[in-house]
Enzyme design. Structure first.
Site, short mmCIF file in Angstrom:
data_model
loop_
_atom_site.label_atom_id
_atom_site.label_comp_id
_atom_site.label_asym_id
_atom_site.label_seq_id
_atom_site.Cartn_x
_atom_site.Cartn_y
_atom_site.Cartn_z
N MET A 178 0.81 -1.21 0.00
CA MET A 178 0.00 0.00 0.00
C MET A 178 0.84 1.27 0.00
O MET A 178 0.29 2.37 -0.03
CB MET A 178 -0.91 0.00 1.24
CG MET A 178 -1.94 -1.10 1.28
SD MET A 178 -3.11 -0.98 -0.11
CE MET A 178 -3.85 0.60 0.22
N ARG A 179 2.18 1.12 0.05
CA ARG A 179 3.00 2.33 0.10
C ARG A 179 2.82 3.18 -1.15
O ARG A 179 2.86 4.42 -1.08
CB ARG A 179 4.47 1.97 0.29
CG ARG A 179 5.36 3.19 0.48
CD ARG A 179 6.79 2.83 0.83
NE ARG A 179 6.90 2.42 2.22
CZ ARG A 179 7.26 1.22 2.62
NH1 ARG A 179 7.52 0.29 1.72
NH2 ARG A 179 7.35 0.92 3.89
N ALA A 180 2.62 2.55 -2.31
CA ALA A 180 2.43 3.32 -3.54
C ALA A 180 1.20 4.21 -3.46
O ALA A 180 1.23 5.38 -3.87
CB ALA A 180 2.31 2.36 -4.73
#
Length: 649
Positions: A272-274
């Protein structure tokens, strides 16, 4: 000499914008700049520091604590002194820096003798609330990469030495530059960079002439040159500060969040970092453009900068993104009735003027003309790679930390104590106490602490693993040219290259065919380049085995001078036939003698029912391990051993 002005750098709007957005919102996570040498990457990064607003710090605090919210665990705390303002720092982390220089060091001698914690802060402390710049970040040693990963994830740096622990805040904007030709970045660190930008030299003669003109003017009189751009830099600094003030009030609607999620999902990015970085970047771009709410244009810009290095890829693919695919994903994700986009006022807010230069290469091979065993050549695509067996260099080395062969390193498990003459490494607490204890009465000890002398200090002898030079010497002659065999050979070598990538090895590639040997790839950490050369490897002609071994000996001799600590592992890929030139077999046997003492593996590519066993004979002359092609895979080893035991019985 004054830094080169930020606004004086010609071109590179994407890099300019990425750096500005990271300055507006440090939570984005910094910028990775990828590009060929001589493209002014470092110049622009160093110029950024002059545009950042000043920071307020506690007077006398070595860790730059914020007076409004000081770190409760700060080694210099508790704080009660006045606040002062100073310029934001740009701290450069050298590629070859020692770990103590990066995270700081503890004085064990004072800890034992006086019972005090004497901590000297490192580069991470200096970079707190500023910029940490790593030039050639892809060449950073593994132990420093791990240190940066920990600090980036936790926002803190911790030093622990023999039960003494110190921790302090370390929040910084990480900026790295790299030349992809020298090897890719570890995926774990790559993902920590918020944004990535590809830069390349302009091919426009007029723009190139202007770059040279400005550079010569700067070198002739740096102060006068900087003065000409001082007003532009000051104006840009005001715009950055205004965007920072607007940033908290920028709205991120549910529709915008849904667009971001759909775009990230369409590119199948991991984790989910993107999504989080894209959202933060879109908000920063809206603030930079003076918009009170995130628009589709902000998301477009953010996706172009935040997604290229996060898309799913195999380990040998360079980060990149398909612009057409991105535009299609954005169109599919747009709300049914999107509002009109406003153009931002800030310089560099139109990144579409110069897109990223993501060149896709066609991975399909085409067959060339030529007959097997003749002077022509033909190509065969590699088969699917697999998990390869681990081949190690014999003995214990002292090379750079890696994951292949045994070595004495500055990390790993403690296996003993170094001689008293050794003055390096980490202190060994128990050995130090044993050395000092018999002398306490004679030294007049009266207090709780020990009376230590420098001669009492002992240092731990640690054993871990090192990275090696894996030199592939590949037979590409006509006898190897059968399509099915060469496909298997390339799959095996590709699998070993993947193993070398994971174990942080240096690799090189020699090919021999048609009467000559060629150094197709000089030793490098760029395993990706080796995989590319292997994929395009043609076959055909006679087998100059002696020439291949002689070239391998020459390359290893040169590398032993350039990089003496890195021990080599030679992998000879052949069926063992020597057919080029007079007395080819005898010359090959003589050439094997040039490689005495080198740990080697002969990958036997001979197939079929009628086998001559020439590769096994070559392995004997080299003192090498003989491995049939079908036994390179890790899961084939157990079956091969069982089969041999059954035959022996």
């Amino acid at each position: 000499m004054r830094p080169y002005p930020f606004t004086a750098v010609v071109g590179m709007p994407d890099l300019r914008l990425a750096l500005v957005l990271s300055a507006i919102s440090p939570a984005i996570g910094g910028v990775l700049v990828r590009g060929e040498k001589g493209t002014a990457k470092s110049t622009m990064v160093r110029a950024l520091a002059g545009l950042l607003p000043e920071v307020e710090v506690v007077r006398g605090c070595r860790f730059s604590c914020d007076p409004a919210a000081p770190d409760p665990a700060c080694p210099d705390g508790p704080h009660s002194g006045p606040a002062v303002r100073r310029p934001a720092r740009l701290v450069e982390l050298p590629v070859g820096a020692a770990e103590d220089r990066v995270v700081g060091s503890l004085n064990l001698e004072r800890a034992l003798a006086e019972g005090v914690t004497d901590y000297q802060p490192g580069l991470l402390a200096a970079a707190h609330r500023g910029l940490l710049y790593v030039d050639e970040v892809n060449l950073l040693h593994d132990h420093l990469v791990d240190t940066l990963l920990d600090a980036a994830a936790m926002g803190r740096a911790t030093v622990e030495r023999e039960g003494v622990s110190v921790s302090h805040a370390a929040r910084f904007v990480l900026i790295g530059t790299m030349n992809p030709e020298e090897g890719e970045l570890r995926p774990q660190l790559l993902d920590r960079f918020g944004l990535t930008v590809e830069v390349a030299s302009s091919r426009d003669p007029g723009q190139r002439a202007e770059v040279v003109r400005r550079r010569l003017a700067y070198e002739a009189d740096p102060d006068a040159f900087a003065g000409r751009y001082a007003a532009d830099d000051a104006e840009l600094a005001k715009e950055i500060q205004a965007a920072q003030e607007l940033l908290p009030s920028v709205g991120l609607t549910d529709d915008a969040l849904r667009q971001i999620a759909e775009v990230c999902a369409s590119f199948e990015v991991d984790g989910m970092r993107a999504d989080i970085v894209t959202a933060r970047t879109a908000v920063a771009h809206a603030a930079w453009s003076g918009r009170p709410e995130v628009s589709t244009e902000d998301i477009r810009v953010a996706a172009r900068l935040a997604l290229p290095h996060r898309r799913r890829r195999n380990p040998f693919d360079a980060p990149g993104i398909d612009e057409e695919q991105l535009e299609q994903a954005l169109q599919d994700a747009e709300p049914e009735d999107p509002g009109p986009d406003d153009d931002g006022p800030g310089s560099g807010s139109a990144p579409d003027s110069q897109g990223t230069d993501g060149q896709a290469t066609d991975g399909q091979d085409t067959d060339g003309a030529g007959q097997q065993g003749g002077g022509g050549s033909k190509h065969a695509a590699a088969g699917k790679p697999y998990r390869a067996r681990l081949f190690k260099v014999a003995g214990v080395g002292e090379g750079e930390r890696g994951r292949r062969s045994r070595a004495v390193t500055d990390s790993g498990r403690t296996v003993g104590v170094q001689p008293p003459s050794a003055r390096e490494g980490k202190p060994h607490l128990v050995a130090t106490l044993r050395a000092a204890a018999p002398h306490q009465r004679g030294r007049g000890r009266s207090g709780a602490g020990l009376v230590l002398r420098k001669g009492d200090l002992r240092y731990a002898l640690r054993e871990g693993n090192e990275g090696n030079l894996v030199l592939f010497c590949v037979d590409a002659s006509g006898s190897m040219g059968a399509r099915s065999r060469m496909r298997e050979v390339k799959a095996a070598v590709l699998s070993l290259l993947l193993d070398a990538y994971q174990r942080r090895d240096k690799v090189g590639l020699i090919t021999f065919r048609a009467g000559a040997a060629e150094l197709a790839l000089p030793p490098t950490i760029s395993v990706e380049a080796a995989a590319s050369r292997l994929e395009a490897l043609p076959t055909g002609g006679r087998t100059p085995l002696a020439e291949g071994l002689i070239e391998a000996a020459r390359v290893l001799r040169v590398e032993s001078i350039r990089d003496p600590r890195r021990r080599p592992l030679l992998v000879v890929v052949t069926d063992g036939r020597a057919t080029s030139g007079p007395d080819a077999v005898r010359r090959a046997q003589a050439a094997a003698g040039l490689l005495a003492g080198v740990t080697a593996v002969v990958m036997d590519c001979e197939t079929g029912r009628m086998r001559l066993g020439l590769a096994a004979e070559l392995a004997g002359h080299l003192g090498a391990e003989h491995v049939p092609l079908g036994e390179v895979a890790a899961d084939s080893l157990a079956g091969a051993v069982k089969s041999r035991l059954n035959r022996a019985a």
